[in-house]
Each structure stands twice: as C-alpha cells, then as structure tokens.
Design an enzyme around this catalytic site. Structure first.
Site, PDB file in Angstrom:
ATOM      1  N   ARG A   1       0.823  -1.212   0.000  1.00  0.00           N
ATOM      2  CA  ARG A   1       0.000   0.000   0.000  1.00  0.00           C
ATOM      3  C   ARG A   1       0.858   1.263   0.000  1.00  0.00           C
ATOM      4  O   ARG A   1       0.501   2.260  -0.616  1.00  0.00           O
ATOM      5  CB  ARG A   1      -0.933   0.004   1.202  1.00  0.00           C
TER       6      ARG A   1
ATOM      7  N   LYS B   1     -18.296 -18.588   0.629  1.00  0.00           N
ATOM      8  CA  LYS B   1     -19.751 -18.587   0.831  1.00  0.00           C
ATOM      9  C   LYS B   1     -20.515 -17.734  -0.168  1.00  0.00           C
ATOM     10  O   LYS B   1     -20.114 -16.617  -0.486  1.00  0.00           O
ATOM     11  CB  LYS B   1     -20.059 -18.046   2.226  1.00  0.00           C
TER      12      LYS B   1
ATOM     13  N   GLY C   1      -8.959  -9.947  -0.920  1.00  0.00           N
ATOM     14  CA  GLY C   1      -7.794 -10.280  -0.098  1.00  0.00           C
ATOM     15  C   GLY C   1      -7.222 -11.646  -0.414  1.00  0.00           C
ATOM     16  O   GLY C   1      -6.021 -11.791  -0.692  1.00  0.00           O
TER      17      GLY C   1
HETATM   18  P1  ADP Z   1     -11.605 -12.978  -1.291  1.00  0.00           P
HETATM   19  O1  ADP Z   1     -10.911 -12.621   0.012  1.00  0.00           O
HETATM   20  O2  ADP Z   1     -10.629 -13.005  -2.440  1.00  0.00           O
HETATM   21  O3  ADP Z   1     -12.816 -12.131  -1.568  1.00  0.00           O
HETATM   22  P2  ADP Z   1     -13.113 -15.102  -0.028  1.00  0.00           P
HETATM   23  O4  ADP Z   1     -12.737 -14.566   1.311  1.00  0.00           O
HETATM   24  O5  ADP Z   1     -14.519 -14.955  -0.472  1.00  0.00           O
HETATM   25  O6  ADP Z   1     -12.119 -14.496  -1.160  1.00  0.00           O
HETATM   26  O7  ADP Z   1     -12.823 -16.658  -0.096  1.00  0.00           O
HETATM   27  C1  ADP Z   1     -11.596 -17.237   0.201  1.00  0.00           C
HETATM   28  C2  ADP Z   1     -11.740 -18.452   1.053  1.00  0.00           C
HETATM   29  O8  ADP Z   1     -12.587 -19.425   0.463  1.00  0.00           O
HETATM   30  C3  ADP Z   1     -10.417 -19.122   1.253  1.00  0.00           C
HETATM   31  O9  ADP Z   1     -10.103 -19.133   2.641  1.00  0.00           O
HETATM   32  C4  ADP Z   1     -10.609 -20.531   0.729  1.00  0.00           C
HETATM   33  O10 ADP Z   1      -9.951 -21.530   1.483  1.00  0.00           O
HETATM   34  C5  ADP Z   1     -12.107 -20.703   0.834  1.00  0.00           C
HETATM   35  N1  ADP Z   1     -12.591 -21.771  -0.045  1.00  0.00           N
HETATM   36  C6  ADP Z   1     -12.532 -21.825  -1.376  1.00  0.00           C
HETATM   37  N2  ADP Z   1     -13.045 -22.976  -1.844  1.00  0.00           N
HETATM   38  C7  ADP Z   1     -13.433 -23.690  -0.772  1.00  0.00           C
HETATM   39  C8  ADP Z   1     -14.037 -24.992  -0.592  1.00  0.00           C
HETATM   40  N3  ADP Z   1     -14.345 -25.762  -1.649  1.00  0.00           N
HETATM   41  N4  ADP Z   1     -14.291 -25.393   0.661  1.00  0.00           N
HETATM   42  C9  ADP Z   1     -13.978 -24.605   1.708  1.00  0.00           C
HETATM   43  N5  ADP Z   1     -13.416 -23.398   1.610  1.00  0.00           N
HETATM   44  C10 ADP Z   1     -13.144 -22.940   0.381  1.00  0.00           C
HETATM   45 MG    MG Z   2     -11.378 -13.130   2.060  1.00  0.00          MG
END
Ligand code: ADP
Ligand code: MG
Length: 396
Positions: free
Chosen positions: A39, A197, A354
C-alpha cells in the site's frame, strides 16, 4: 474531465500550495517495521509528483481502529521513518495539536504525514467540523485511496465537497482498470467468482449475471449451487438454506443470456488438512463423508477454453481451498492461463479480493494480470455495482 473526475493533470499550478492527499497507510506492522509495503508503494507516484511540482504535500490517512480518540499505539508518527526510507526523501510528522502552526513552517516540496484521521470522533461520522479542521490546513484535496473510497468519512468524502478535489495517480489507475473490466468492457466478458460462501457475495452474483457473458462459479460457493441443483455434496461447505437464492440467480443468468459454469469434476477428501488422500471425481460421485475442496482438472481445462474466447476477465475469489495443498491446483492453473492470455494481448484481466490477491501471488502471476486491486471491501462493493461515496464525491 473526460472520465467524470479530475486528476493531477487538471490541478494547474500547485507550487507553494498545500495539498491534502488522502492515502492508504494502513499497512501491517510488527515491532515498528512494515511487514507488507504494497500500500505504501501505491502512494509513491502521487506523492513524488506533487512534491516535484512544488506542492506542500500533507498526507491524510487512518491507521487501525482507534475508536475516535488519540491512541499512542496507533499514531502515524511511527510511519514517518519507514515511509521516508521508501520514498528516499525526508518526511515530517504533524500532530493534530498545533497542526496549523506546524504546516505553516513547511516549504514547497516538503512532505508531511498528518496524525491518524481516526483520532477524531467525527472522522467516520463525516462530521462537518472535522472536515473544516482538515480543510483549514490545505488549499487542494487529492483522494488517492480507492481502498477507503467505500466509506463516506471526513477525509475520504467530506473534504471533496469542501476543497477543489482531484483523483491521485493510484486512484486514477484503479478507476480506469475497473471501468475497462465492468464499466465499458470489451465482450465477451467472463467473471470468476469463488471463495467460501454465497451469502457474502450474493450482491456480486446478482450484479454480474446481468453484465457478463460467462459466470464461472468455484470455491465453496459452487457447492451451494450444485446442492441447489440436486447434487449430493457430502460434507462440503455449502449453504443449503440458500438453495432458492442460488436457483433464482441461475434463472436470472439464463434470462440475461449469461452462461453459468459450475464444475463437473471436483477434488474431494474426507479430511481437511494439507496433503490428505484425495479423489478426483464427477460431481455426481461425491461420497457422503467427503468434502469438495477444489475444482477438478477437466473443468479447469474447459474453463481455460472459455477464457480463450473472452476479451475481458474479472476475478474475485479462489476456486478452491487454496491455502491448503493440493487444493490450490485449480486456482493456480486457471490464473496461469489468464496470465498467459493477458501477456499475449488478447485479454484484459482484473482481479481483486484479499484471498484472491494472495492466491495470484501464490501462482506467481499477480504482476501479469492487467490490474490487481488490493482494495478488499471497496473492490467488492464496486463488484456489487454500488457507487462508492469517495469516488462519487470526486465526480460531483
Ligand atoms: P476474497 O478474500 O478473495 O474475496 P473469499 O474470502 O470470499 O475471497 O474466499 C476465500 C476463502 O474461500 C479461502 O479461505 C478458501 O480456502 C475458501 N474456499 C474456497 N473454496 C473452498 C471450498 N471448496 N471449501 C472450503 N473453503 C473454500
Ligand atoms: Mg477473504
């Protein structure tokens, strides 16, 4: 203002003028050391340009969550040394007490970090009195912190109405990249939405189905969609209560002519840990005691072919539980395909979030995407199609 907001190019003569520059200095620190300076590096273009043009550069930023009162452990005084080292120039620190007198001693080309904006109770409430206190220190205002633009705070929004307001170089680059990806993109457009989710990304999905040609759903979210379609997903992370919502999104996509891609093969395990025994199976063959932890190789290859026919890609969320090997395979593989297509010049690729940024770094391709946003919350709100108050105020 061809883009609807003014930039440093529109500021005219700034020599000797006091310019309040909102930056994101909210970096992780341990023992007085910055542990990730991403950053800070993003601020350099704007700060050096303004200083070189002879402005008195006054950095405004928040740090941590001080709850609206001074907290010495969250003082931005500790940032001046690492920031000065990175910048290669001296950086002064200006406390809120006696700020006007301190700023009056600064000369053209000087750079100072003002104290944590959140030491004011009214910063987050966008209190006009706090806006006034800050505005009295400057002649012009630059907002360079896209990552804070989803908040209507005094330093991110209020000031833009009170002083002549401009987007800094990092803000400008981010807004241009996001516009290329979803504002006025070249079609076909693909979106990858993954992560844990559906419930955290409902608005993202609803916004995207009406705008993109291909919606690629991966991660835990895909399990919810598969379950809604009657697939037995065993012990996978899935929000079974959202079956109706998932079905409604699939129908909205169909009406909008958006093709939704759900995995048809998956990598499963009975235990969630590093390198457990795994099976790669068709989605209809998941055992009752198994968890889907990644998209399978056949689906990933097909998704690569989808990207080959697209001109634009916007990506948020990993395709699998990428922190735990080997469940990073699908994310890494598709990210490398996207990077190669970008390198060859056929694809504009924009990613954010993130965990997404961490996954792209893990794949070693973050630098090869057209643009990677480190903005987190602001990036997601933008993917939801929401107007960000800090950006809107620059366009007013
Ligand atoms: P971002 O931070 O990029 O927006 P998210 O926080 O929505 O992404 O999602 C990331 C998380 O989703 C990670 O911790 C990853 O382990 C989890 N994840 C992805 N696929 C699965 C899965 N099939 N089962 C459980 N967790 C998952
Ligand atoms: Mg995340």
């Amino acid at each position: 203002m061809a883009r609807g907001f003014k930039t440093l190019d529109d500021m005219g003569e700034v020599a000797g003028k006091r310019v309040l520059v909102r930056e994101d200095l909210n970096v992780p620190m341990a023992d007085g050391q910055v542990t990730d300076d991403t950053r800070l590096r993003a601020t350099l273009a704007t700060v050096t340009e303004l200083a070189d043009r002879g402005a008195i550069v006054l950095l405004l930023a928040h740090f941590g969550r001080p709850k609206g009162r001074p907290d010495p452990t969250l003082s931005l005084a500790m940032m001046t040394r690492p920031y000065s080292q990175l910048l290669g120039r001296p950086v002064r620190f200006v406390d809120w007490d006696g700020a006007a007198a301190a700023v009056a001693t600064l000369r053209a080309g000087d750079i100072a970090v003002l104290e944590n904006t959140r030491f004011f109770a009214g910063e987050e409430a966008n209190d006009p009195q706090v806006v006034e206190t800050m505005a009295a220190l400057g002649d012009l205002y630059v907002n360079d912190a896209f990552s804070a633009a989803h908040r209507a705070h005094a330093s991110t929004e209020g000031l833009a109405h009170r002083l002549p307001a401009f987007a800094g170089r990092a803000m400008e680059a981010e807004l241009d990249a996001l516009d290329k990806a979803l504002g006025a993109p070249e079609h076909p457009v693909a979106a990858v939405v993954g992560g844990a989710k559906v419930s955290t990304k409902l608005d993202v999905l609803q916004h995207l189905v009406a705008r993109v040609d291909h919606l690629i759903i991966g991660g835990g979210m895909a399990n919810t969609f598969l379950a809604a379609r009657g697939v037995a997903v065993g012990k996978s992370l899935a929000e079974h209560n959202l079956a109706g919502t998932a079905e409604a999104i699939l129908q909205a996509a169909e009406r909008a002519g958006c093709t939704v891609h759900l995995p048809y093969d998956v990598v499963v395990a009975t235990e969630f840990r590093a390198n457990p025994p795994t099976r790669t199976v068709n989605v209809h063959e998941v055992g009752a005691d198994e968890m889907i932890l990644d998209v399978g190789p056949a689906a990933v290859e097909a998704l690569g072919d989808v990207l080959k026919n697209c001109r634009t890609l916007v990506w948020n969320g990993p395709l699998g539980a990428f922190e735990t090997p080997p469940f990073d395979a699908a994310t890494v593989s598709l990210a490398r395909t996207a990077a190669a297509l970008t390198r060859e010049g056929g694809l504009v690729s924009v990613a954010g979030g993130g965990d997404t940024v961490a996954a792209l770094n893990q794949a070693g391709v973050a630098d090869e995407f057209t643009f990677v946003s480190t903005a987190g919350g602001a990036f997601l709100e933008w993917m939801e199609g929401r107007a960000l108050p800090g950006v809107a105020a620059l366009s007013a």
